[in-house]
Every structure is written in C-alpha cells, then in structure tokens.
Design an enzyme around this catalytic site. Structure first.
Site, mmCIF file in Angstrom:
data_model
loop_
_atom_site.group_PDB
_atom_site.id
_atom_site.type_symbol
_atom_site.label_atom_id
_atom_site.label_comp_id
_atom_site.label_asym_id
_atom_site.label_seq_id
_atom_site.Cartn_x
_atom_site.Cartn_y
_atom_site.Cartn_z
ATOM 1 N N HIS A 33 0.850 -1.192 0.000
ATOM 2 C CA HIS A 33 0.000 0.000 0.000
ATOM 3 C C HIS A 33 0.889 1.246 0.000
ATOM 4 C CE1 HIS A 33 -3.804 2.094 0.927
ATOM 5 N NE2 HIS A 33 -3.076 2.879 1.698
ATOM 6 N N ASP A 35 0.916 5.426 0.012
ATOM 7 C CA ASP A 35 0.130 6.619 0.314
ATOM 8 C C ASP A 35 0.770 7.868 -0.277
ATOM 9 O OD1 ASP A 35 -1.973 5.612 2.165
ATOM 10 O OD2 ASP A 35 -0.230 4.964 3.310
ATOM 11 N N MET A 68 -3.988 10.541 -2.017
ATOM 12 C CA MET A 68 -4.667 11.547 -1.193
ATOM 13 C C MET A 68 -4.303 12.913 -1.755
ATOM 14 S SD MET A 68 -3.987 9.696 2.410
ATOM 15 C CE MET A 68 -2.837 8.582 1.644
ATOM 16 N N GLY A 142 -3.977 11.130 6.230
ATOM 17 C CA GLY A 142 -2.878 12.089 6.339
ATOM 18 C C GLY A 142 -1.716 11.577 7.176
ATOM 19 N N PHE A 143 -2.014 10.695 8.127
ATOM 20 C CA PHE A 143 -0.960 10.243 9.043
ATOM 21 C C PHE A 143 -1.137 8.773 9.412
ATOM 22 C CE2 PHE A 143 -2.002 14.673 9.658
ATOM 23 C CZ PHE A 143 -0.761 15.295 9.524
ATOM 24 N N GLY A 144 -0.009 8.127 9.684
ATOM 25 C CA GLY A 144 -0.063 6.764 10.205
ATOM 26 C C GLY A 144 -0.232 6.825 11.720
ATOM 27 N N GLY A 145 -0.516 5.695 12.308
ATOM 28 C CA GLY A 145 -0.535 5.580 13.767
ATOM 29 C C GLY A 145 -1.704 6.240 14.485
ATOM 30 N N GLY A 176 -6.371 2.292 8.262
ATOM 31 C CA GLY A 176 -6.213 3.194 9.402
ATOM 32 C C GLY A 176 -6.489 2.516 10.730
ATOM 33 N N GLY A 177 -5.469 2.476 11.582
ATOM 34 C CA GLY A 177 -5.651 1.916 12.928
ATOM 35 C C GLY A 177 -5.953 0.437 12.937
ATOM 36 N N GLY A 197 -0.108 -0.048 8.708
ATOM 37 C CA GLY A 197 1.165 0.658 8.687
ATOM 38 C C GLY A 197 1.931 0.429 9.968
#
Ligand code: DX5
Ligand code: ZN
Length: 216
Positions: A33, A35, A68, A142-145, A176-177, A197
């Site tokens: 994947h 991003d 994105m 927009g963000f990992g974690g 996500g998550g 991720g």
C-alpha cells in the site's frame, strides 16, 4: 479465503527503505500500500513519483496506490508507469468520479474508490458496479498511527450489503488503525483487505504480524 494484507509504506523506515521492501517481498503480504499526499487534500506530504519509481523497482508485490491528492486523474499516466495494480482515488477529491473510474480502467489498472470517515457509503450506489474495490478510511487520512474510528465496522456491513444487493464484485479494503483486534472485527463484518502501517512496521517481527492479519 484468507484476508488480503497490504502493508503501508508510510510507516517504513525511509532511511532503510530497501531493507523494508525486502521484508515485504519475503512476507505473505498480498500487496504493498502506497500513500501519496499533496499537502492540500490532506494536511501532510509524503513521497512522489521519483521516489516511487525506485520503490516499484525493488518491490515484487502488486502496488495498491492510495492517492490523497486533489484531482488525481492528472496523474493516471504516472501511476500506471509504476506498474500499479490498483489505483485508489478519493470520492471527495474527484469532480467527476464516474469518468475517473473509466479512465483508470482504460489505462489498464483496477479502479478503487476511497471514502473518508465522514462520507457515507450511500454515495457509492451509482458506481459500485464500476469499481474493483472500495477503500474505507477508518482514520482521517494524512498520518499513520492514528486511533481506529469504531463506526467503520458498521460501514463495512452496510457496504457489504450494497455489494450483495447490486451484484457488484468490488472488494472491501479498510485503512487506518488496523491491528489484530480491529482487523478481526472488520473481517467479520465483511472486509476482504486490510491496510496496516504502524502495526506491521513497529512490530519486532513484521512478517509474523502480516501472517497473523492474513489468517483473520
Ligand atoms: C493514512 C494512510 C494509511 C496509513 C495507515 O492517511 O492512508 O495508509 O499509513 O497507517 P496505520 O495503519 O498506522 O493507521
Ligand atoms: Zn492509505
């Protein structure tokens, strides 16, 4: 059937990207994947095509590219040139989503439509038979974690119902998550593919973590 696992490159160690890609190649991950962020559609910038050219060269898994960016149809050729299997575009980022889906297919890639957490599944009704996959975001992109948004499990159920009712062949992917706990509930609700991720790349043994997700 086992769950498709698509580890997210965003959480890889960019100082040792080749090592992480070797791990992905050795692993049981189905896809990689990727991003791509533009700092406009999402409040972050990740990596662009000059970097991805090398990623694509080093990775022997099919690429699951998640754009994105606003008006992603501007980059169909560049995405295609990477050898991409699946091109994911956000419903919210396309002026003419139906046309973009046709353009992606005409370019020889699998079209997938992505929905933000705030976008309802019902907007897919008129395009669900034209896409090969729907990517449901379980965090704001927009963000990992980030923390998993619980409502996604319900959205997976709703989407699965729409797919069955319409005879669509679309797969459901969630991003996500994702970890073993949220992943198990998503698969139970009808998810076919999981993006992960942080859960994969922060693990002591990422290959085992990928194996675990695949077995869900
Ligand atoms: C977020 C990206 C995700 C991200 C997931 O905008 O689309 O693919 O890498 O990361 P985790 O699994 O850490 O939530
Ligand atoms: Zn993603």
């Amino acid at each position: 059937m086992s769950t498709i696992v698509s580890p997210s490159l965003l959480s890889a160690d960019f100082g040792h990207l080749a090592d992480d890609l070797e791990m992905i190649n050795r692993s049981e991950a189905e896809w990689l994947h990727i991003d791509v962020m533009d700092g406009v559609f999402v409040p972050n910038i990740s990596f662009g095509f000059p970097v991805l050219k090398y990623v694509a060269k080093l990775c022997n898994k099919p690429l699951d590219v998640h754009l994105m960016i606003v008006d992603p149809d501007r980059y169909i050729n560049e995405v295609k040139e990477l050898g991409t299997k699946i091109m994911n575009v956000h419903y919210e980022a396309c002026r003419h989503i139906h046309r973009v889906i046709q353009q992606i297919r005409a370019a020889g890639m699998s079209p997938a439509v992505t929905l933000n957490p705030g976008t309802p599944v019902c907007v897919l009704r008129d395009i669900i038979c034209d896409v090969d996959m729907v990517l449901l975001m379980s965090v704001n992109p927009g963000f990992g974690g980030q923390k998993f948004i619980e409502h996604t499990v319900e959205k997976v159920r709703e989407l699965k119902k729409m797919i069955q009712e319409t005879g669509s062949k679309a797969l459901i992917e969630v991003d996500g998550g994702v970890n073993a706990e949220t992943g198990a509930r998503l698969v139970e609700a009808g998810a076919d593919a999981l993006v992960a991720g942080n859960y994969v790349f922060s693990a002591e043994n990422p290959e085992e973590v990928i194996k675990g997700l695949k077995a869900l």
